[in-house]
Design an enzyme around this catalytic site. Structure first.
Site, PDB file in Angstrom:
ATOM      1  N   ALA A  13      -5.883-132.121 -13.497  1.00 51.51           N
ATOM      2  CA  ALA A  13      -6.537-132.977 -12.570  1.00 51.51           C
ATOM      3  C   ALA A  13      -7.377-134.440 -13.154  1.00 51.51           C
ATOM      4  O   ALA A  13      -8.360-134.798 -12.355  1.00 51.51           O
ATOM      5  CB  ALA A  13      -7.671-132.120 -11.882  1.00 51.51           C
ATOM      6  N   SER A  14      -7.024-134.806 -14.376  1.00 50.68           N
ATOM      7  CA  SER A  14      -7.862-135.785 -14.781  1.00 50.68           C
ATOM      8  C   SER A  14      -7.132-137.214 -14.291  1.00 50.68           C
ATOM      9  O   SER A  14      -7.868-137.997 -14.521  1.00 50.68           O
ATOM     10  CB  SER A  14      -7.556-135.708 -16.279  1.00 50.68           C
ATOM     11  OG  SER A  14      -6.211-135.992 -16.842  1.00 50.68           O
ATOM     12  N   ARG A  15      -5.933-137.090 -13.628  1.00 50.93           N
ATOM     13  CA  ARG A  15      -5.552-138.564 -13.116  1.00 50.93           C
ATOM     14  C   ARG A  15      -4.386-137.871 -11.883  1.00 50.93           C
ATOM     15  O   ARG A  15      -4.304-136.772 -11.784  1.00 50.93           O
ATOM     16  CB  ARG A  15      -4.867-139.097 -14.174  1.00 50.93           C
ATOM     17  CG  ARG A  15      -3.538-138.488 -14.699  1.00 50.93           C
ATOM     18  CD  ARG A  15      -2.943-139.329 -15.923  1.00 50.93           C
ATOM     19  NE  ARG A  15      -3.922-139.600 -17.026  1.00 50.93           N
ATOM     20  CZ  ARG A  15      -3.957-138.614 -17.995  1.00 50.93           C
ATOM     21  NH1 ARG A  15      -3.098-137.672 -18.198  1.00 50.93           N
ATOM     22  NH2 ARG A  15      -4.711-138.807 -19.315  1.00 50.93           N
ATOM     23  N   GLY A  16      -4.075-138.951 -11.415  1.00 51.31           N
ATOM     24  CA  GLY A  16      -3.016-138.949 -10.348  1.00 51.31           C
ATOM     25  C   GLY A  16      -3.194-137.948  -9.239  1.00 51.31           C
ATOM     26  O   GLY A  16      -4.029-138.097  -8.751  1.00 51.31           O
ATOM     27  N   GLY A  18      -3.413-134.789  -9.172  1.00 55.68           N
ATOM     28  CA  GLY A  18      -4.450-133.815  -9.080  1.00 55.68           C
ATOM     29  C   GLY A  18      -5.766-134.440  -8.840  1.00 55.68           C
ATOM     30  O   GLY A  18      -6.655-133.602  -8.169  1.00 55.68           O
ATOM     31  N   LYS A  37      -5.728-131.563 -20.352  1.00 57.36           N
ATOM     32  CA  LYS A  37      -5.490-131.837 -21.823  1.00 57.36           C
ATOM     33  C   LYS A  37      -6.328-132.909 -22.084  1.00 57.36           C
ATOM     34  O   LYS A  37      -6.888-132.638 -23.232  1.00 57.36           O
ATOM     35  CB  LYS A  37      -4.248-131.826 -22.150  1.00 57.36           C
ATOM     36  CG  LYS A  37      -3.497-130.580 -22.100  1.00 57.36           C
ATOM     37  CD  LYS A  37      -2.157-130.688 -22.693  1.00 57.36           C
ATOM     38  CE  LYS A  37      -2.096-131.290 -24.266  1.00 57.36           C
ATOM     39  NZ  LYS A  37      -0.654-131.347 -24.670  1.00 57.36           N
ATOM     40  N   TYR A 167      14.755-129.763 -16.859  1.00 63.35           N
ATOM     41  CA  TYR A 167      13.526-130.233 -15.841  1.00 63.35           C
ATOM     42  C   TYR A 167      13.854-129.583 -14.611  1.00 63.35           C
ATOM     43  O   TYR A 167      12.706-128.972 -14.130  1.00 63.35           O
ATOM     44  CB  TYR A 167      13.402-131.655 -15.713  1.00 63.35           C
ATOM     45  CG  TYR A 167      12.578-132.002 -14.672  1.00 63.35           C
ATOM     46  CD1 TYR A 167      11.313-131.940 -14.919  1.00 63.35           C
ATOM     47  CD2 TYR A 167      12.907-132.904 -13.566  1.00 63.35           C
ATOM     48  CE1 TYR A 167      10.287-132.497 -13.839  1.00 63.35           C
ATOM     49  CE2 TYR A 167      12.153-133.226 -12.572  1.00 63.35           C
ATOM     50  CZ  TYR A 167      10.642-132.906 -12.689  1.00 63.35           C
ATOM     51  OH  TYR A 167       9.666-133.342 -11.820  1.00 63.35           O
ATOM     52  N   LYS A 171      10.619-127.036 -12.984  1.00 66.95           N
ATOM     53  CA  LYS A 171      10.322-127.380 -11.552  1.00 66.95           C
ATOM     54  C   LYS A 171      10.759-126.162 -10.692  1.00 66.95           C
ATOM     55  O   LYS A 171       9.734-125.595  -9.753  1.00 66.95           O
ATOM     56  CB  LYS A 171      10.604-128.553 -11.070  1.00 66.95           C
ATOM     57  CG  LYS A 171      10.143-129.801 -11.787  1.00 66.95           C
ATOM     58  CD  LYS A 171       8.399-129.674 -11.820  1.00 66.95           C
ATOM     59  CE  LYS A 171       7.756-129.848 -10.502  1.00 66.95           C
ATOM     60  NZ  LYS A 171       6.429-130.026 -10.520  1.00 66.95           N
TER      61      LYS A 171
END
Length: 278
Positions: A13-16, A18, A37, A167, A171
């Site tokens: 949740a530090s960016r984008g 989230g 992170k 990938y 997902k």
């Protein structure tokens, strides 16, 4: 329903996306645990757990920034414990953290395979397991608990595997958690769903992928608003669990059909499509 005084544990949740989900919840007065992170600024990817906390507080919520690598079991368990001590419990888990490498088998080092599966599939399962006791208490208290993973609908078609098998496996591992946990947790009164965008979303991480036309993408806020609809749905209605929602379909089902405000370039009608949507 709204999210006032609810506690959300959001990975990545530090960016984008989230952070957008966190800020939408904060507008109701929610408590947000930022489990990510990045604690020091990175010139390639703007945003840290501390800058995210500032934005969440400015939006009207409370924030607990925690540096967490969700591949680390001890770190996840400690973060969950600190969240419960700080806010009294956890009502919502958002499994948003993810790693991507759009490479074929020949060009995917095992280290990258392990990273994607460790964060996406294993990390989602671990965070869900770690939060489950708190989510069960939330259910017992009638606080409408949810688990939401940012993962796609399961479509076993060769086209979604052949160019990036590792990938896709990672997902789809997240989505398989949704499928299984929705059934497993129904007896506790915990709703479990997945949410996925129809179009590519303009995030800092996407801009690092060569050749993507950011102007033909949508903003993270479309997923934040769609996630809000999921997280405020009534868990007592069994139809609100076990779903693989697509953002624009969910918004349309709630009467929101004018989506132009989510376009990076207003007036865009031809967007970059996201993966995994048939």
């Amino acid at each position: 329903m709204d999210l006032k005084d609810k506690t959300l544990f959001i990975t990545g949740a530090s960016r984008g996306i989230g952070l957008a989900i966190a800020k939408r919840a904060a507008a109701d007065g929610a408590n947000v645990v930022i489990a990510a992170k990045t604690a020091e600024p990175d010139p390639r990817l703007p945003g840290t757990i501390y800058s995210a906390a500032e934005e969440i507080r400015a939006a009207g919520g409370q924030a607990l920034p925690l540096q967490v690598d969700i591949r680390d079991e001890a770190a996840v368990l400690d973060a969950v414990e600190r969240a419960v001590v700080t806010f009294g419990g956890i009502d919502i888990l958002v499994n948003n953290a993810s790693a991507i490498s759009l490479t074929d088998t020949e060009h995917t080092p095992l280290k990258r395979y392990d990273l994607m599966n460790g964060i996406n599939a294993r990390g989602t399962w671990l965070c869900t397991q770690a939060c489950l006791p708190a989510l069960k208490k939330s259910a017992a208290a009638g606080r409408n608990p949810h688990v939401l993973s940012m993962s796609p609908p399961l479509s076993m078609k060769t086209r979604w595997f052949e160019h990036h098998t590792a990938y896709t496996m990672a997902k789809y591992g997240m989505s398989m958690c949704t499928l299984g946990h929705a059934g497993e947790f129904r007896k506790y009164g915990i709703a479990v769903n997945s949410l996925w965008p129809r179009t590519a979303i303009a995030t800092a991480a996407l801009q690092m992928i060569p050749g993507v036309d950011i102007g033909a993408c949508r903003k993270p806020e479309i997923l934040a608003d769609a996630a809000y609809l999921v997280l405020t749905s009534d868990v007592r209605d069994e139809r609100n669990s076990g779903n693989f929602y697509i953002d624009d379909e969910l918004l349309a089902a709630h009467g929101h059909t004018d989506l132009d405000r989510y376009s990076v370039t207003p007036g865009t009608t031809r967007f970059v499509p996201d993966f995994f949507v048939d």
